[in-house]
Design an enzyme around this catalytic site. Structure first.
Site, short mmCIF file in Angstrom:
data_model
loop_
_atom_site.label_atom_id
_atom_site.label_comp_id
_atom_site.label_asym_id
_atom_site.label_seq_id
_atom_site.Cartn_x
_atom_site.Cartn_y
_atom_site.Cartn_z
N ALA A 102 0.86 -1.19 0.00
CA ALA A 102 0.00 0.00 0.00
C ALA A 102 0.90 1.23 0.00
O ALA A 102 2.03 1.19 0.50
CB ALA A 102 -0.89 -0.02 1.23
N GLY A 145 0.63 -5.06 1.00
CA GLY A 145 -0.59 -5.14 0.19
C GLY A 145 -0.36 -5.80 -1.16
O GLY A 145 -1.30 -6.37 -1.73
N GLU A 148 -0.67 -9.37 -0.47
CA GLU A 148 -2.10 -9.62 -0.17
C GLU A 148 -2.95 -9.59 -1.43
O GLU A 148 -3.87 -10.40 -1.60
CB GLU A 148 -2.59 -8.60 0.86
CG GLU A 148 -1.94 -8.83 2.23
CD GLU A 148 -2.18 -7.70 3.22
OE1 GLU A 148 -2.15 -6.52 2.81
OE2 GLU A 148 -2.41 -7.98 4.40
N GLU A 168 4.82 -4.94 7.08
CA GLU A 168 4.07 -3.86 7.74
C GLU A 168 4.54 -3.58 9.16
O GLU A 168 4.53 -2.45 9.63
CB GLU A 168 2.57 -4.20 7.76
CG GLU A 168 1.89 -4.15 6.40
CD GLU A 168 1.90 -5.48 5.67
OE1 GLU A 168 2.76 -6.35 5.98
OE2 GLU A 168 1.07 -5.67 4.76
C1 LIG Z 1 -5.10 -5.63 -1.84
C2 LIG Z 1 -5.45 -4.68 -0.78
C3 LIG Z 1 -4.26 -4.07 -0.16
C4 LIG Z 1 -4.56 -3.54 1.18
C5 LIG Z 1 -3.35 -3.14 1.92
C6 LIG Z 1 -3.53 -3.32 3.38
C7 LIG Z 1 -2.43 -2.77 4.24
C8 LIG Z 1 -1.11 -2.81 3.61
C9 LIG Z 1 -0.12 -2.12 4.09
C10 LIG Z 1 1.14 -2.06 3.35
O1 LIG Z 1 1.30 -2.64 2.32
S1 LIG Z 1 2.35 -1.10 4.04
C11 LIG Z 1 3.64 -1.14 2.82
C12 LIG Z 1 4.41 -2.41 2.84
N1 LIG Z 1 5.53 -2.30 1.94
C13 LIG Z 1 6.72 -1.88 2.31
O2 LIG Z 1 6.98 -1.59 3.44
C14 LIG Z 1 7.76 -1.80 1.22
C15 LIG Z 1 8.23 -0.38 1.05
N2 LIG Z 1 9.25 -0.27 0.02
C16 LIG Z 1 10.52 -0.64 0.23
O3 LIG Z 1 10.90 -1.13 1.27
C17 LIG Z 1 11.48 -0.43 -0.91
O4 LIG Z 1 10.93 0.51 -1.78
C18 LIG Z 1 11.78 -1.73 -1.70
C19 LIG Z 1 10.50 -2.42 -2.17
C20 LIG Z 1 12.58 -2.69 -0.82
C21 LIG Z 1 12.63 -1.36 -2.96
O5 LIG Z 1 13.74 -0.63 -2.57
P1 LIG Z 1 14.59 0.16 -3.68
O6 LIG Z 1 15.73 0.79 -2.98
O7 LIG Z 1 14.86 -0.74 -4.82
O8 LIG Z 1 13.58 1.27 -4.23
P2 LIG Z 1 13.12 2.60 -3.50
O9 LIG Z 1 14.02 3.71 -3.90
O10 LIG Z 1 12.91 2.38 -2.06
O11 LIG Z 1 11.66 2.82 -4.16
C22 LIG Z 1 11.48 3.47 -5.42
C23 LIG Z 1 10.35 4.47 -5.25
O12 LIG Z 1 9.17 3.77 -4.91
C24 LIG Z 1 8.62 4.32 -3.71
N3 LIG Z 1 7.94 3.27 -2.95
C25 LIG Z 1 8.30 2.00 -2.78
N4 LIG Z 1 7.43 1.34 -2.04
C26 LIG Z 1 6.48 2.23 -1.70
C27 LIG Z 1 5.29 2.15 -0.92
N5 LIG Z 1 4.87 0.99 -0.36
N6 LIG Z 1 4.56 3.24 -0.77
C28 LIG Z 1 4.92 4.41 -1.35
N7 LIG Z 1 6.04 4.54 -2.11
C29 LIG Z 1 6.79 3.47 -2.27
C30 LIG Z 1 9.82 4.84 -2.98
O13 LIG Z 1 9.44 5.79 -2.02
C31 LIG Z 1 10.62 5.43 -4.12
O14 LIG Z 1 10.05 6.66 -4.49
P3 LIG Z 1 10.89 8.02 -4.37
O15 LIG Z 1 11.21 8.18 -2.95
O16 LIG Z 1 12.10 7.79 -5.23
O17 LIG Z 1 9.96 9.06 -4.92
#
Ligand SMILES: CCCCCCC/C=C/C(=O)SCCNC(=O)CCNC(=O)[C@H](O)C(C)(C)COP(=O)(O)OP(=O)(O)OC[C@H]1O[C@@H](n2cnc3c(N)ncnc32)[C@H](O)[C@@H]1OP(=O)(O)O
Length: 295
Positions: A102, A145, A148, A168
């Site tokens: 998410a 997400g 999921e 998460e």
């Molecule tokens: C089907 C229904 C769904 C319901 C959802 C229910 C609740 C769910 C909650 C969640 O999912 S919480 C999020 C869980 N995910 C994470 O914690 C992963 C977050 N991302 C990372 O840890 C890293 O990005 C990565 C996947 C390990 C990749 O790392 P890498 O160094 O290769 O790239 P980055 O420079 O970090 O990312 C590029 C760019 O993408 C943005 N980004 C990545 N993930 C997210 C995210 N989950 N939300 C918002 N933005 C994300 C990241 O910020 C980068 O953007 P910029 O900072 O360059 O603008």
């Protein structure tokens, strides 16, 4: 009984992006979308034969799942579900990410009252109401997400570099759309606990396949084509039977075994009221290929 299959056709020719066709046929009946746009911002869509292929397309954010993306996904999936020319659906992302979870930036300032009052994420799970089979073709990150979302699909194919995880807890929250429920059923309690409690134990594609979360691991560049092939195979079988199988297997997650077996038996009985059962068994006896007409 199969009202959805009897609805008027929405036109969909091979490889025609149905995004462009949105205005050409009746818009989706309100898929809980607060806003509805004929233009898709977060998805790419096309049809391949009888398969609808939906690609999550938010490359700069690794397909982080924002509200707008889910509004579009709900609309598109509903269109496909209502389209008689489509028999199965594939959802994929990019080679780098199916979805990195998410959108953390979008939700970070939300508060409890808002979440509760608006049933935050409530409409993000509409996908489980889709009657047609959905295959997730997963490459790269399927985190939070994203994992999921893949688990809400009916079959998961994974590219060899895919990574499944529920991080998460490292964000000060917990999974909110099946990470503590569907994951347990897919990989067992101990592995699900380890993944959700640490947030940093992820599954590689091979591990996910061994655990039963994923049904096939493929080279990354073949995942979508293989998923479409499987979807096409399913789409050409009797659609009422396909729906019944999906319903019956999904019931196994909801009801006790004896009730599930009765449900299955009744559905089995009912198949003998269809032309497709006569055609399928008749074709076998006559040593020819069946020609299913979906009724
Ligand atoms: C089907 C229904 C769904 C319901 C959802 C229910 C609740 C769910 C909650 C969640 O999912 S919480 C999020 C869980 N995910 C994470 O914690 C992963 C977050 N991302 C990372 O840890 C890293 O990005 C990565 C996947 C390990 C990749 O790392 P890498 O160094 O290769 O790239 P980055 O420079 O970090 O990312 C590029 C760019 O993408 C943005 N980004 C990545 N993930 C997210 C995210 N989950 N939300 C918002 N933005 C994300 C990241 O910020 C980068 O953007 P910029 O900072 O360059 O603008």
């Amino acid at each position: 009984m199969f009202a959805a299959l009897r609805q008027p056709l929405a036109r969909a020719s091979a490889a025609k992006p149905f995004a462009r066709a949105f205005s050409a046929y009746s818009p989706v009946q309100n898929a809980v979308a607060p806003t509805k746009s004929p233009k898709l911002e977060y998805l790419l869509t096309e049809t391949r034969g009888r398969v609808g292929l939906v690609t999550l397309h938010r490359p700069k954010a690794l397909n982080a799942l924002c509200n707008g993306l889910f509004v579009e996904l709900n609309q598109v999936l509903k269109e496909l579900d209502d389209n008689k020319e489509i028999g199965a659906i594939v959802i994929t992302g990019s080679e780098r990410a199916f979805a990195a979870g998410a959108d953390i930036k979008e939700m970070k300032d939300r508060n409890f009252i808002e979440n509760y009052a608006e049933d935050f994420l409530g409409h993000w799970t509409q996908i489980i109401k889709i009657r047609k089979p959905i295959i997730a073709a997963v490459n790269g990150f399927a985190l939070g997400g994203g994992c999921e979302l893949a688990m809400m699909c009916d079959i998961i194919y994974a590219g060899d570099k895919a990574v499944f995880g529920q991080p998460e807890i490292k964000l000060g929250t917990i999974p909110g759309a099946g990470g503590t429920q569907r994951l347990v059923k897919a990989v067992g309690k101990s592995k699900a606990m380890e993944m959700c409690l640490t947030g940093s134990v992820n599954l590689t594609a091979e591990e996910a396949e061994r655990a039963g979360l994923v049904s096939k691991v493929l080279p990354a560049d073949q995942v979508v084509d293989e998923a479409v092939k499987t979807a096409e195979k399913i789409a050409n079988l009797s659609q009422p039977m396909v729906q019944m199988v999906k319903d019956a297997i999904n019931q196994s997650f909801e009801i006790p075994l004896a009730a599930g077996l009765t449900f299955e038996r009744r559905l089995f009985h009912s198949t003998f009221a269809t032309r497709d059962q006569k055609e399928g068994m008749g074709a076998f006896a006559e040593k020819r290929k069946p020609n299913f007409t979906h009724n």
